[in-house]
Each structure stands twice: as C-alpha cells, then as structure tokens.
Scaffold this motif. Sequence first.
Motif, PDB file in Angstrom:
ATOM      1  N   LEU A 399      23.081   7.759 -24.929  1.00  0.00           N
ATOM      2  CA  LEU A 399      22.473   6.824 -25.873  1.00  0.00           C
ATOM      3  C   LEU A 399      20.969   7.036 -25.943  1.00  0.00           C
ATOM      4  O   LEU A 399      20.377   7.005 -27.030  1.00  0.00           O
ATOM      5  N   ARG A 400      20.334   7.259 -24.794  1.00  0.00           N
ATOM      6  CA  ARG A 400      18.889   7.515 -24.787  1.00  0.00           C
ATOM      7  C   ARG A 400      18.542   8.712 -25.672  1.00  0.00           C
ATOM      8  O   ARG A 400      17.595   8.660 -26.472  1.00  0.00           O
ATOM      9  N   ALA A 401      19.303   9.773 -25.555  1.00  0.00           N
ATOM     10  CA  ALA A 401      19.026  10.968 -26.351  1.00  0.00           C
ATOM     11  C   ALA A 401      19.130  10.670 -27.847  1.00  0.00           C
ATOM     12  O   ALA A 401      18.297  11.128 -28.642  1.00  0.00           O
ATOM     13  N   VAL A 402      20.136   9.906 -28.229  1.00  0.00           N
ATOM     14  CA  VAL A 402      20.307   9.553 -29.636  1.00  0.00           C
ATOM     15  C   VAL A 402      19.126   8.713 -30.120  1.00  0.00           C
ATOM     16  O   VAL A 402      18.575   8.953 -31.201  1.00  0.00           O
ATOM     17  N   LEU A 403      18.713   7.741 -29.330  1.00  0.00           N
ATOM     18  CA  LEU A 403      17.641   6.843 -29.756  1.00  0.00           C
ATOM     19  C   LEU A 403      16.288   7.539 -29.783  1.00  0.00           C
ATOM     20  O   LEU A 403      15.458   7.252 -30.658  1.00  0.00           O
ATOM     21  N   GLU A 404      16.050   8.436 -28.849  1.00  0.00           N
ATOM     22  CA  GLU A 404      14.804   9.193 -28.889  1.00  0.00           C
ATOM     23  C   GLU A 404      14.741  10.047 -30.156  1.00  0.00           C
ATOM     24  O   GLU A 404      13.688  10.145 -30.805  1.00  0.00           O
ATOM     25  N   GLY A 405      15.872  10.639 -30.516  1.00  0.00           N
ATOM     26  CA  GLY A 405      15.914  11.409 -31.760  1.00  0.00           C
ATOM     27  C   GLY A 405      15.711  10.532 -32.981  1.00  0.00           C
ATOM     28  O   GLY A 405      15.047  10.930 -33.950  1.00  0.00           O
ATOM     29  N   TYR A 406      16.248   9.321 -32.921  1.00  0.00           N
ATOM     30  CA  TYR A 406      16.089   8.400 -34.044  1.00  0.00           C
ATOM     31  C   TYR A 406      14.627   7.999 -34.217  1.00  0.00           C
ATOM     32  O   TYR A 406      14.113   7.959 -35.351  1.00  0.00           O
ATOM     33  N   ILE A 407      13.946   7.706 -33.119  1.00  0.00           N
ATOM     34  CA  ILE A 407      12.527   7.348 -33.205  1.00  0.00           C
ATOM     35  C   ILE A 407      11.735   8.481 -33.840  1.00  0.00           C
ATOM     36  O   ILE A 407      10.933   8.265 -34.761  1.00  0.00           O
ATOM     37  N   ALA A 408      11.958   9.694 -33.354  1.00  0.00           N
ATOM     38  CA  ALA A 408      11.214  10.850 -33.877  1.00  0.00           C
ATOM     39  C   ALA A 408      11.474  11.031 -35.369  1.00  0.00           C
ATOM     40  O   ALA A 408      10.547  11.323 -36.152  1.00  0.00           O
ATOM     41  N   GLN A 409      12.716  10.863 -35.769  1.00  0.00           N
ATOM     42  CA  GLN A 409      13.051  11.037 -37.186  1.00  0.00           C
ATOM     43  C   GLN A 409      12.403   9.959 -38.048  1.00  0.00           C
ATOM     44  O   GLN A 409      11.873  10.237 -39.125  1.00  0.00           O
ATOM     45  N   GLN A 410      12.405   8.712 -37.572  1.00  0.00           N
ATOM     46  CA  GLN A 410      11.877   7.605 -38.357  1.00  0.00           C
ATOM     47  C   GLN A 410      10.365   7.679 -38.534  1.00  0.00           C
ATOM     48  O   GLN A 410       9.837   7.240 -39.564  1.00  0.00           O
ATOM     49  N   VAL A 411       9.655   8.208 -37.566  1.00  0.00           N
ATOM     50  CA  VAL A 411       8.195   8.280 -37.670  1.00  0.00           C
ATOM     51  C   VAL A 411       7.728   9.664 -38.121  1.00  0.00           C
ATOM     52  O   VAL A 411       6.542   9.981 -38.017  1.00  0.00           O
ATOM     53  N   GLY A 412       8.646  10.452 -38.637  1.00  0.00           N
ATOM     54  CA  GLY A 412       8.272  11.761 -39.186  1.00  0.00           C
ATOM     55  C   GLY A 412       7.757  12.727 -38.141  1.00  0.00           C
ATOM     56  O   GLY A 412       6.949  13.608 -38.469  1.00  0.00           O
ATOM     57  N   GLY A 413       8.212  12.588 -36.903  1.00  0.00           N
ATOM     58  CA  GLY A 413       7.801  13.514 -35.846  1.00  0.00           C
ATOM     59  C   GLY A 413       6.381  13.320 -35.347  1.00  0.00           C
ATOM     60  O   GLY A 413       5.875  14.164 -34.592  1.00  0.00           O
ATOM     61  N   ARG A 414       5.748  12.218 -35.707  1.00  0.00           N
ATOM     62  CA  ARG A 414       4.360  11.990 -35.275  1.00  0.00           C
ATOM     63  C   ARG A 414       4.313  11.729 -33.765  1.00  0.00           C
ATOM     64  O   ARG A 414       4.731  10.678 -33.289  1.00  0.00           O
ATOM     65  N   GLN A 415       3.767  12.689 -33.030  1.00  0.00           N
ATOM     66  CA  GLN A 415       3.776  12.582 -31.574  1.00  0.00           C
ATOM     67  C   GLN A 415       2.908  11.442 -31.074  1.00  0.00           C
ATOM     68  O   GLN A 415       3.201  10.842 -30.036  1.00  0.00           O
ATOM     69  N   ASP A 416       1.834  11.105 -31.826  1.00  0.00           N
ATOM     70  CA  ASP A 416       0.980  10.001 -31.400  1.00  0.00           C
ATOM     71  C   ASP A 416       1.737   8.680 -31.375  1.00  0.00           C
ATOM     72  O   ASP A 416       1.456   7.804 -30.536  1.00  0.00           O
ATOM     73  N   LEU A 417       2.704   8.527 -32.283  1.00  0.00           N
ATOM     74  CA  LEU A 417       3.534   7.337 -32.281  1.00  0.00           C
ATOM     75  C   LEU A 417       4.681   7.453 -31.274  1.00  0.00           C
ATOM     76  O   LEU A 417       4.974   6.504 -30.545  1.00  0.00           O
ATOM     77  N   ILE A 418       5.318   8.595 -31.228  1.00  0.00           N
ATOM     78  CA  ILE A 418       6.451   8.787 -30.317  1.00  0.00           C
ATOM     79  C   ILE A 418       6.038   8.485 -28.881  1.00  0.00           C
ATOM     80  O   ILE A 418       6.760   7.808 -28.138  1.00  0.00           O
ATOM     81  N   ASP A 419       4.865   8.976 -28.480  1.00  0.00           N
ATOM     82  CA  ASP A 419       4.412   8.782 -27.097  1.00  0.00           C
ATOM     83  C   ASP A 419       4.265   7.307 -26.742  1.00  0.00           C
ATOM     84  O   ASP A 419       4.411   6.930 -25.573  1.00  0.00           O
ATOM     85  N   ARG A 420       3.970   6.481 -27.727  1.00  0.00           N
ATOM     86  CA  ARG A 420       3.763   5.053 -27.457  1.00  0.00           C
ATOM     87  C   ARG A 420       4.989   4.193 -27.756  1.00  0.00           C
ATOM     88  O   ARG A 420       5.027   3.025 -27.377  1.00  0.00           O
TER      89      ARG A 420
END
Length: 638
Positions: A399-420
């Motif tokens: 589930l963690r892997a799916v949700l991490e992928g979902y976050i990245a997809q929703q924010v357009g891969g922006r690492q500054d957002l993903i990290d937070r």
Amino acid sequence: MPDQKPDRNFLERAVSLADANALRMALFQTTRDPEIAAIPARRVMRGGSEAVVIDPADIERIQKKAVDFLIDHAGEPTPPEVSVAELDELVQMAEARTIAPSDLEMRRLLPSFGDFPHRARWTGPSRAPEGFSVAIVGGGFAGVAMAVQLEQLGIGYHLFERRGELGGVWSANRYPDVRVDTLSAIYQFGFEKHYPWSEHFARQREVRAYLDHVTTKYGVHEKLRLNHHVRSAQWDDDAGVWHLTIEVDGERMVEHTAQVVVTASGLFAQPKTLDVPGVASFAGDLVHTTEWSDAVCYAGRKVAIIGNGSTGVQLLSEVAARADTVYVCQRTPQWIMPRAGYGRPIEVELRWLIENMPCYWNWDKFVAGMSSTDLREQLIVDRDWIRNGGSVNERNDALRAVLEGYIAQQVGGRQDLIDRLVPDYAPMARRPVVDNNWYATLTQDNVELVTQAIASLDERGIYLADGRHLEVDLIVTAVGFDTQNYLWPTRYQGRNGVSLEQAWRDEGAKAYLGMTVPGFPNLFMLNGPNSQPVASGTGLPCWFEIWSRYIAEGIVAMLEGGHCAMAVRPEVCAEYNRLVDEEAGRLLYLAENGARKKNYYVNDQGRLQVIAPFTGERVFAMSAHPDLADFELTPARR
C-alpha cells in the motif's frame, strides 16, 4: 428517471455503470441461473488489499443477462426474507471464498434483507412499565438509531439534541465540499431501503435530509427535543433513575427524569481551539470549520488553512478556486488516498437500476463494505517481514508503494513537494484521509504548502518558526476535535457521586464493549471508547444499529427479568479492556513506526482508546446480544 419503460440502450448503460459483483449476485439470487453461478470470480491482491475480480468477458455476459432480465422483470420486489442457509451461500459466493461459520453470523446481516435486520424484540407479550422512559442524548446517526429501536419496541423515550436541528457532525460541519468519505451505499441504515442518494459520497446537506427523512418516517420526530442541551446527569440509587439537568434554548434550566440514559454525543462533539500565542490579537476572521456559515467569505482573500486531516483536505480545492492566496499549513503529513467515485454524481441510469433491479441495493451495500473486511491484515506488525528489510508487513508495504506513486503523480513529480508530503510513518497508522483533489491543488500558483511550525499570530497574520510572516485576512482552523473527553460537556455522576472524569482519571476512557462503565447503572454509550472495530465490513450507521440493538435487548431483558437497574460488573469490564490492550499491542497503532504520538486513536497515556483492535466479526460476536451474567442487577421495587 424515465417516465416509461426503459429501452435496451438505457438498460445497457445502467448495467455498465453497476458494480459487476453486486450485479452478478442480484441476478443469481433472483434467477438462480446456473450459468451465472458458473462464472468464476477470484480474489486478487491490489495495493495491499484483496479484491474480487471477474474477467471482462464474463462481466459482459452478466450485463447481457441482466438486461434481458430487466426487460421483463424490472421493478419486481426483493424477497422480504432470505433464509440463513441461502444467505450463507450467497455471501461466500460474493466474497469468492469459504468463510468460517462464526464469521458468517455478522456477514449474513450486512446485505440488510428484511425490514429490520438488527431489530431488538420482546421475548413474550411483555411491555415496558407505565412511566418507564429512556433519555437519548445526541441527535446524530447514533441517537436516531437508538430512537428507532425504542420506537419499534414501544418503549418511551425523549431524544435531546443541543443544536437547533438533527445531524450531529452533519449539522455542525458546513464548510465547502463537506461530505462523507464512506460510500453512500454503506453510510445508511439497513432498515431504510432505496434512499435516493444523488452522489456516490453524499454531501452534508443530503445526509442531514436523510436523517430528517428517517426520523419523520419512523415516528421519532415527535419525541425529538431540539435546543435541549443536557448539562448533567446524576444517578439516584434509591429511586433507580437518572436526574438530568437540561438547558433549553440557551435560556432556562429544566429537570428531567429517566430510568435509562443512552449517550450518543459522538466522538467529534468538542472542536479543538487553535492553541498558539497571539490568537486574540488577529484582526482578520478566524473560523473553526465547525463554525462555518454562509457569511464566511474567502473569494479574493488571503487565506491560511491550518490542518490537513479529512476536513482540511475536503475544503482546500473549493477555497483555492476562489481565494487570492492560500497557505496550507501542514504540521504532520498524511496518507491521503483516492476513492473511486468520490465527488461524482450517481448517474440517472444507475439510480434507476438501484431502485428497479431486485436485490441489487442489498448486494451493492454488501460489496461496498467488502474492501474493509480484511483491513486489519494491513495493521498487524510482522516481525519476520521487518527482519528481512520490510517496514510493517507485505500488505502494508505494498500500500505504501501505491500511495507514494499516487502522491508523485498528483503533484507532477515535483520533488520539493514529494519530500514534504510523504509521511515518515506507515499507511493506516492514522485514520486514512480521502483525496478531494488536495495534492493537485498544492501545485496551483496561488497555493503554497507551508511545513514550518506556527510560532504565533499577530493582527495581520501568522509568524512561522523560522521568522517568516504570512499576511492573511482569513484563518481556517481544521485542527480537529478533543477525542479523549468522551461524553463531554455533559457531566455524569454514577453511584456514590463518582463522575466519569474520576473513573477515567488514571488510564483514560474505558468501557465494556465501548458501551457501559462499572458504577454507572443504566447508562449506555454509542460509539464509546474502543467500540468501532478496525476492520468492519460496513459503515458506522450499521454499527449504530448493532450497538443500539444490544442496548435495547439489555433493557428488554432487565425489564422482563423483573429488574430496575443493570451495571456491568467491574471484572467483566476489566477483562474486556485487558483483551483490548493485548490485541492492540499486535497492531501498527502502538508501534514505533505507527505515529502513536500523532494519532487521535491513542490517548495521552499511550493507550489505544478510540477503536477496538479486533475484526468486525469478533466485535459483532461480542456485542450482538447482551449476557445478563455480565451485569449486576437490581431487583425492581414492588
């Protein structure tokens, strides 16, 4: 809805929108077609959860047969009763697995066949003594469920609600885009069939209308007392009654006497205040989400939203669409999950199918809850899995892997957002939040994610811990509720003048089955401490039906046995809570990577307090029917 018999094209659209498994079950139950029975369904793992899957070609066969059936049989009634043997067969077919007999007892009730699947009954021609009355405190789903039970039994009661309307949290919360985060199919009572929900996840106004509909239809409305705030209740051991002090219309105090009190005040009755220096100095508008009204203006303004739980996530998208600037103040990242159909209306064709396909309403309700049946498997800490490099267990890590992928997809891969945004704790350790376009909204030019702590407020806005100042003219506080002071602000005093606060002082709130406390005769709680199971298979309204039946059957047994009072035995309550603590120790909530210090499920003493750490089947088995041997009984006075 079509005014005349639908044509084949309409029916084909309708069945294409239906849940395939629910449609399969309704069609088979109605026709007993052996070809439908032979269609294979299999369980597969998807993102840490099991799902029942049917091959696309077989779904087409089901849909075609359903259309053929509906052409001649649309609108035929659902069977009023279904035998236990048939239900057990159908439930196992729906879940595509063999289910233990002990687990079937709960599951066979979830499709809600029959008028009142969780109804309490007198065992003989008995009736409540003249003058016997129950006081129900709280007019949300729980209070209404209890009232309907008593109405069916013919037991006198009054339902006291401190607000000017029914609804509980669905009256208090009116912020933008507020809605249930559970499918409407299971966020309803099993005794009220075919309510015409307009969306897959109902909005606040429609939920309120549903409760008004139920109270009117089942005779509860006449016993409802609005603007009646129960301030205190004291047990009178000599008279065997509760004395209630009630504030009416915020102006006068009245006294009321009842033999039994059922508290349905809810877990989210007391909103938290924003606890930072300088709050009083802020010159703009500061609004807790429970204080929202049509007078709150956010269009064209500079807004700060403090909090990213369910409330903050629901309202962001709508506020950001009209505000000039929005600062999203996040203290703790959340696991925010997508839900199919969230924010989507129920199509006209599907609405018609729900109302006209026999048994579909029942199986749609059952299937909607199936995804949560095995949720507890994601919460069990697997030490072997962790020793081999995992985090919690195989399902949780998937589930963690799916949700991490979902976050990245929703924010357009922006690492500054993903990290937070990616939490440092495991999924499901806190109550999951449903995404209402929250992640994507953070990428808008007028929205900024703020993760620095709030240091203080001044008249113009917010100071952050790093010294930065956010100039805003509206602060929306979505900081949640005080979930540790159960039943507050009503003060209850039991035997010998002992208050609940005194009884719970050392370890926090504890009760037997979440419903009753030693030393407090004839006092019952709905949704009390350690009540709702971690894996329920259904929504809260169904559990309110189950718990209210337990309470009603307890009252019936007490009266039929010639007793006037019942109080759970201290040793029975202690043993239940020992089991709760023992089982909680196996789950993620109290683990190091379980966010136990950031979780309202866990109280200040480090104890799991809000939910029961058991499966839904086990909680149901414990709370389906009361055992009078668990209670100290007081004989009725002659």
